[in-house]
Design an enzyme around this catalytic site. Structure first.
Site, PDB file in Angstrom:
ATOM      1  CG  ASP A 145     -50.979 -28.657  -8.089  1.00 41.02           C
ATOM      2  OD1 ASP A 145     -49.804 -28.256  -8.184  1.00 41.02           O
ATOM      3  OD2 ASP A 145     -51.856 -28.032  -7.476  1.00 41.02           O
ATOM      4  CE  LYS A 185     -50.466 -23.363  -6.917  1.00 37.65           C
ATOM      5  NZ  LYS A 185     -51.795 -23.223  -6.277  1.00 37.65           N
ATOM      6  CB  CYS A 193     -47.568 -24.357  -3.850  1.00 38.93           C
ATOM      7  SG  CYS A 193     -48.409 -25.937  -4.160  1.00 38.93           S
ATOM      8  N   GLY A 247     -48.454 -41.939 -17.436  1.00 39.97           N
ATOM      9  CA  GLY A 247     -48.299 -40.498 -17.386  1.00 39.97           C
ATOM     10  C   GLY A 247     -47.488 -39.992 -18.553  1.00 39.97           C
ATOM     11  CG  HIS A 248     -46.167 -36.561 -21.275  1.00 36.56           C
ATOM     12  ND1 HIS A 248     -45.903 -37.265 -22.428  1.00 36.56           N
ATOM     13  CD2 HIS A 248     -45.694 -35.312 -21.478  1.00 36.56           C
ATOM     14  CE1 HIS A 248     -45.301 -36.479 -23.306  1.00 36.56           C
ATOM     15  NE2 HIS A 248     -45.165 -35.283 -22.747  1.00 36.56           N
ATOM     16  CG  ASP A 306     -66.563 -17.956  -8.663  1.00 34.26           C
ATOM     17  OD1 ASP A 306     -66.519 -16.739  -8.956  1.00 34.26           O
ATOM     18  OD2 ASP A 306     -67.612 -18.617  -8.637  1.00 34.26           O
ATOM     19  CG  ASP A 346     -64.606 -23.637  -7.275  1.00 35.78           C
ATOM     20  OD1 ASP A 346     -64.877 -24.005  -6.127  1.00 35.78           O
ATOM     21  OD2 ASP A 346     -65.270 -22.801  -7.904  1.00 35.78           O
ATOM     22  CG  ASP A 347     -59.179 -25.795  -4.542  1.00 43.12           C
ATOM     23  OD1 ASP A 347     -58.118 -25.173  -4.511  1.00 43.12           O
ATOM     24  OD2 ASP A 347     -60.108 -25.585  -3.742  1.00 43.12           O
ATOM     25  CG  ASP A 366     -56.243 -27.040  -1.975  1.00 43.13           C
ATOM     26  OD1 ASP A 366     -56.510 -26.009  -2.623  1.00 43.13           O
ATOM     27  OD2 ASP A 366     -55.617 -27.997  -2.457  1.00 43.13           O
TER      28      ASP A 366
END
Length: 334
Positions: A72, A22, A19, A143-144, A52, A54-55, A228
């Site tokens: 993510d 990012k 992370c 998925g991809h 705001d 949010d996750d 989180d």
């Protein structure tokens, strides 16, 4: 406590890790500032969106059911491909738990430099993600993938929640304690791992612990506000919570738990660029008290698959501070 990796070092194939790679929070907010939209003609009611930060997004589909949606992914945070898969999946699933939902189905997101790294390693990454999703009782359905100069992996996850019992970033109010469900220090240990090859089992264990039990405990305790702690660090995510809730968040720095070796890692200079950018972002809204730079870097440390920060008391989780009426900066350290 540590050992050297003798396998392919996945972290050396990426400019950042986990992370910490990012886009900086201030830059990201500028990009999405004009994208806050709710389409009145769309199916369902968007009750948590971009407003705001949010996750995850939450859409009410009927009286007692809501869909939770999130995605993510990131570059390698550890060298072991199976562990990286588990960590990335736990991190993606965490966004569902952070709003009080339960994951239902996930699809893989994979970028792979197929001419540089063998596909057998990619299979191990996917196997790790599958095993973590199975531990969460979450389906994985395809998925991809893309041929990418850097390896990247994560998941898009869909979950379910009760719209009357959600954890929102804007749900805090004065008088609530702040609980943290995982220790900090993941980022500085991962930065040391990338630089030296040392492996820190305590960091891997933290990153592969699902936030499911913490989320359920928060809801059971009547909590309505949580987020989180991931790439923006404790200070970055707490600032977003305090700003959205219109409060001042006070952190008792001595009460914040850290992984073994974290203080030594920051002392030795293993601080990521993402962590430094986190601290720069919150400084205008931060009263640091008498804390030094090392302590501030730990509090801003870019976590990967970190714990939940809950406005409320959670059994077994340390209380690290409290929310007060807004008076001066949104963040205060003592």
């Amino acid at each position: 406590m540590t050992r050297s990796s003798e396998k392919v070092r996945l972290t050396q194939y990426a400019h950042g890790g986990g992370c910490a790679c990012k886009i900086p929070p201030g830059e990201l907010e500028a990009v999405v500032a004009d994208l806050h939209t709710r389409d009145p003609g769309a199916t369902g009611e968007l009750i948590i969106g971009l407003d705001d930060g949010d996750d995850a997004a939450v859409v009410r589909i009927d009286g007692d059911r809501a869909i939770v949606a999130t995605a993510d992914f990131f570059t390698p945070v550890v060298d072991d491909p199976y562990d990286w898969g588990r960590i990335a999946a736990a991190n993606a699933l965490s966004d569902v738990y952070a709003v009080g939902g339960e994951p239902l189905v996930a699809v893989n997101l994979l970028g792979w430099p197929r001419e540089k790294l063998p596909l057998d390693l990619a299979k191990e990454v996917l196997r790790g993600g599958l095993d973590m999703a199975m531990a969460a009782a979450c389906h994985v359905a395809g998925g991809h993938s893309v041929d990418d100069p850097e390896p990247k992996y994560g998941m898009a996850v869909t979950g379910l929640a009760d719209p009357a019992h959600l954890l929102r970033i804007d749900g805090g109010h004065p008088g609530l304690p702040l609980s943290l469900t995982k220790p900090l220090g993941i980022g500085v240990l991962n930065t040391r791992h990338k630089a030296t090859g040392e492996v820190f089992p305590q960091a891997v264990a933290a990153m592969t612990t699902l936030n499911r039990d913490a989320s359920r405990a928060a809801l059971a305790a009547g909590a309505e506000c949580a987020t989180d702690v991931t790439g923006f660090g404790l200070l970055g995510h707490l600032y977003k919570l305090a700003r959205a809730s219109g409060v001042t968040a006070v952190v008792d720095a001595a009460a914040v738990p850290y992984l073994e070796g974290a203080r030594e890692a920051v002392r030795d200079g293993y601080v990521s660029g993402g962590t430094r950018r986190n601290l720069d972002w919150v400084r205008p809204w931060l009263d640091p008290g008498d804390l030094g730079e090392n302590d501030l870097h730990l509090l801003a440390d870019a976590q990967t698959s970190g714990g939940l920060l809950v406005a409320g008391e959670i059994p077994g989780a340390p209380i690290i501070g409290e929310l007060l009426p807004l008076n001066g900066p949104h963040l205060r350290l003592r």
